[in-house]
Design a protein around this motif. Structure first.
Motif, short mmCIF file in Angstrom:
data_model
loop_
_atom_site.label_atom_id
_atom_site.label_comp_id
_atom_site.label_asym_id
_atom_site.label_seq_id
_atom_site.Cartn_x
_atom_site.Cartn_y
_atom_site.Cartn_z
N GLY A 58 -17.30 87.23 108.60
CA GLY A 58 -17.98 85.97 108.35
C GLY A 58 -17.19 84.98 107.51
N LEU A 59 -16.00 85.36 107.04
CA LEU A 59 -15.23 84.49 106.16
C LEU A 59 -13.76 84.52 106.58
N ILE A 60 -13.16 83.34 106.66
CA ILE A 60 -11.72 83.29 106.92
C ILE A 60 -11.06 82.37 105.89
N PRO A 61 -9.90 82.80 105.39
CA PRO A 61 -9.11 81.95 104.50
C PRO A 61 -8.05 81.22 105.29
N PRO A 62 -7.27 80.37 104.65
CA PRO A 62 -6.15 79.73 105.34
C PRO A 62 -5.11 80.77 105.75
#
Length: 153
Positions: A58-62
């Motif tokens: 549910g979360l993505i970083p750069p």
């Protein structure tokens, strides 16, 4: 922060220096709660975090900065960075409307009901955004709800 400038979820407070953003996110359980809401019509949506986060459900970083970054990864990072700053606009608005919350040397857990003050300031800032709009709402062309509706829900 939502595209309409409303800060929708609050959790904490957490003592500074003890927790980082990722550990607070894990403790809060927000990702687990949101996971069931992030698939709409067969399309999975994700929250976007800054470089302090790792890839989580549910979360993505750069994409990590590296000389081997593709042009698509560079474009993705650039576009998402410009959108992510909208979250900072909301926190900035809270500090602008309630400057006493930005005096770091006075903000110690236990010395005053900091968590309560910040929650109330957030609620009132959300009300202000309903009445007068916000930078995020203008940027995304997504107005906040009417105050009556916001307070009813």
């Amino acid at each position: 922060s939502l595209p309409n400038g409303i800060l929708a979820l609050m959790h904490g407070p957490y003592p500074g220096g003890v927790y980082n953003d990722l550990s607070m996110l894990e403790i809060s359980g927000i990702l687990d709660m949101l996971w069931s809401f992030t698939e709409i019509n067969g399309v999975r949506y994700f929250l976007y975090g800054d470089r302090g986060y790792s890839i989580e459900p549910g979360l993505i970083p750069p994409f990590p900065r590296a000389s081997s970054m593709s042009d698509r990864e560079k474009i993705f990072n650039s576009r998402m960075s410009s959108v992510r700053v909208s979250v900072e606009w909301t926190f900035g608005k809270i500090k602008s409307l309630f400057p006493f919350l930005d005096v770091a040397h006075k903000l110690r857990i236990g010395s005053m009901p900091l968590g309560s003050h910040y929650l109330i300031a957030t609620l009132l800032t959300n009300c202000h955004s309903c009445l007068y709009g916000s930078e995020s709402a203008q940027y995304f062309n997504c107005p906040a709800p009417e105050l009556e509706y916001y307070l009813r829900e």
